[in-house]
Design an enzyme around this catalytic site. Structure first.
Site, short mmCIF file in Angstrom:
data_model
loop_
_atom_site.label_atom_id
_atom_site.label_comp_id
_atom_site.label_asym_id
_atom_site.label_seq_id
_atom_site.Cartn_x
_atom_site.Cartn_y
_atom_site.Cartn_z
N TYR A 145 0.86 -1.19 0.00
CA TYR A 145 0.00 0.00 0.00
C TYR A 145 0.89 1.23 0.00
CZ TYR A 145 -3.42 3.42 1.80
OH TYR A 145 -4.24 4.52 1.98
N ASP A 240 9.34 2.67 -0.76
CA ASP A 240 8.33 3.33 0.05
C ASP A 240 8.65 3.03 1.52
OD1 ASP A 240 4.68 3.23 0.31
OD2 ASP A 240 6.24 4.14 1.55
N LYS A 268 5.06 9.46 8.62
CA LYS A 268 4.92 8.90 9.97
C LYS A 268 6.00 9.40 10.96
CE LYS A 268 2.59 4.87 8.01
NZ LYS A 268 1.23 4.74 8.55
P1 KE4 Z 1 -0.61 8.32 4.56
O1 KE4 Z 1 -1.16 9.00 3.32
O2 KE4 Z 1 -1.69 7.53 5.30
O3 KE4 Z 1 0.16 9.27 5.49
O4 KE4 Z 1 0.48 7.26 4.09
C1 KE4 Z 1 0.14 6.30 3.13
C2 KE4 Z 1 1.12 5.14 3.23
C3 KE4 Z 1 2.11 5.02 2.26
N1 KE4 Z 1 3.00 4.00 2.32
C4 KE4 Z 1 2.97 3.09 3.32
C5 KE4 Z 1 3.99 2.00 3.34
C6 KE4 Z 1 1.99 3.18 4.33
O5 KE4 Z 1 1.97 2.24 5.32
C7 KE4 Z 1 1.04 4.21 4.28
C8 KE4 Z 1 -0.07 4.34 5.31
N2 KE4 Z 1 -0.16 3.30 6.26
C9 KE4 Z 1 -1.49 3.00 6.77
C10 KE4 Z 1 -1.37 1.85 7.75
N3 KE4 Z 1 -1.41 0.60 7.09
C11 KE4 Z 1 -2.12 4.22 7.38
C12 KE4 Z 1 -3.34 3.94 8.23
C13 KE4 Z 1 -4.60 4.48 7.60
O6 KE4 Z 1 -4.76 4.37 6.36
O7 KE4 Z 1 -5.43 5.02 8.39
#
Ligand code: KE4
Length: 429
Positions: A145, A240, A268
């Site tokens: 993701y 990523d 994060k």
């Molecule tokens: P954000 O747009 O949520 O800040 O980041 C997206 C993203 C990109 N790449 C990786 C490897 C990520 O894990 C994420 C976001 N992680 C999720 C948890 N699996 C965020 C939690 C959520 O979507 O509320």
């Protein structure tokens, strides 16, 4: 039993105003059933919900709270920065400091652009790879993701996977026709994708340690294989590291595995819990970004002083390296304890871990990719999740998410967690 009346009332109210009652789908507990609780405050390894229940937190706001919640250095830095204004829309010194600290920790980053989320970072890195190579195709891995940008929301992980339809409505086929999806850890599939698209692949984007379908690790040599193959094809390797960056080591997964990607995405941890994202890499690539080059990317709040102050405070606390020793020790303690508890309960659980990221698959078989993960028993995971919640342990509310340990998790927290797991595993059978 957890007291729930105030959270239930809050959720009923939230449902009137917010789709699904949440501002991010995975929080809705749809993968495990039941309703989410609402957090009133957090400190260290603990959360307290609206009904006063105390929980040991293994979600850590999905990674940012690596130092524990309300870390004093971060709170003070944000408080102090706020007295000088919350956003300027003009360069501020903290943006320079943050860029310097990221470069110092991650040698593959020669230049870096700050933004406001991991989604923005990955979306922008993809656009930059396409602009730099003048190619259109992107290879990603199923179960990985990279946020919810249209062209990446294909066979994605995390919340997209949780609902069992990894592709999202609202994404026209034209927006994903250049996205090639292959299984993680499958070198033959990657080679075939390149062979079928000669000279067309702009970038390969990968979570070096995928944490959005639970957690599984790269097979020995897989990341090196990606690095070599992309170089041979003039394709950019994009790590990523939104989740793994500054989490698996100060230099992220690339430091842990000794890989030098062309571009890296972050988020994060570098925001200390405030909205942040970043992407960086080789200067000749990054200099294609506006205002220097033709690849446009922008953001009103990019590099804002509060997120920078929080992130710099977090990195300052991490730079000594002691934090990673503690995280490794706690991770090992949890892995050994939960493994022993599962064996004593005679339940097949595959516990995958990398540093302070982990997950428990209810399966007896090893998990090396999404297909393996999908074979795990989600229903049993849901019973385990709720059993642990009743014991005061908050795990990620999905079998397809990673868990996180913070520096604030004491040995006694781990001991309590293992003891609770033993009771729950014996109960769910
Ligand atoms: P954000 O747009 O949520 O800040 O980041 C997206 C993203 C990109 N790449 C990786 C490897 C990520 O894990 C994420 C976001 N992680 C999720 C948890 N699996 C965020 C939690 C959520 O979507 O509320």
């Amino acid at each position: 039993m957890m007291r729930r009346s105030r959270s239930e009332a809050l959720f009923a109210e939230a449902l009137q105003h917010i789709p699904g009652g949440v501002n991010s789908p995975v929080r809705a507990f749809r993968a495990v059933g039941g309703q989410p609780f609402f957090v009133e405050r957090a400190q260290g390894s603990k959360l307290w919900d609206a009904d006063g229940n105390e929980l040991i937190d293994y979600v850590c706001t999905w990674g940012p709270a690596i130092l524990g919640h309300a870390f004093p250095g971060i709170v003070e830095a944000v408080r102090e920065a706020a007295t000088r204004g919350t956003s300027f829309g003009v360069p501020n010194p903290l943006e320079v400091t943050m860029a310097q600290r990221i470069k110092l920790a991650v040698p593959s980053v020669e230049k870096v652009r700050l933004c406001n989320s991991g989604t923005e970072a990955c979306m922008s890195a993809i656009r930059l790879a396409r602009g730099f190579t003048r190619r259109d195709k992107i290879i990603k891995f199923d179960g990985c993701y990279h946020g919810h940008a249209d062209s990446l929301l294909v066979r994605a992980g995390s919340g997209a996977l949780t609902f069992g339809h990894p592709d999202s409505a609202g994404v026209p086929a034209a927006f994903t026709q250049h996205t090639i999806v292959v299984p993680f850890n499958d070198t033959a599939a990657v080679q075939a994708a390149f062979a079928a698209n000669p000279g067309q692949v702009a970038g390969v984007i990968v979570e070096p340690v995928p944490g959005n379908a639970g957690l599984y690790l790269p097979r020995p040599g897989f990341l090196e294989f990606l690095s070599k193959l992309t170089a041979e094809h003039g394709t950019l390797l994009i790590f990523d590291e939104v989740m793994t960056g500054f989490r698996l080591a100060l230099g992220g997964a690339q430091a842990r595995f000794g890989i030098r990607p062309d571009l890296s995405c972050f988020g994060k941890v570098i925001g200390g819990g405030l909205p942040v994202g970043a992407f960086g890499g080789r200067a000749e690539i990054m200099d294609c970004l506006a205002p220097l080059g033709p690849v446009y990317q922008a953001g009103t709040l990019s590099g804002n002083p509060l997120a920078m102050a929080a992130g710099i405070a977090a990195l300052t606390a991490l730079e000594s390296g002691e934090a990673y020793r503690v995280l490794e020790e706690r991770g090992r303690q949890l892995e050994e304890g939960l493994g022993a508890a599962a064996r004593r309960a005679s339940i097949p659980v595959r516990f995958n871990r990398c540093g302070s990221m982990f997950c428990a698959y209810f399966t007896g078989a090893p998990v090396h990719n999404l297909a393996d993960a999908m074979k795990s028993d989600r229903e049993r995971f849901a019973r385990y999740f709720h059993g642990m919640l009743e014991e005061g342990i908050y795990l990620a509310p999905s079998a397809f998410e990673a868990g996180f340990i913070s520096v604030a998790h004491a040995a006694v927290d781990i001991e309590r967690t293992v003891a609770a797991a033993e009771r729950v595993l014996k109960r769910i059978g």
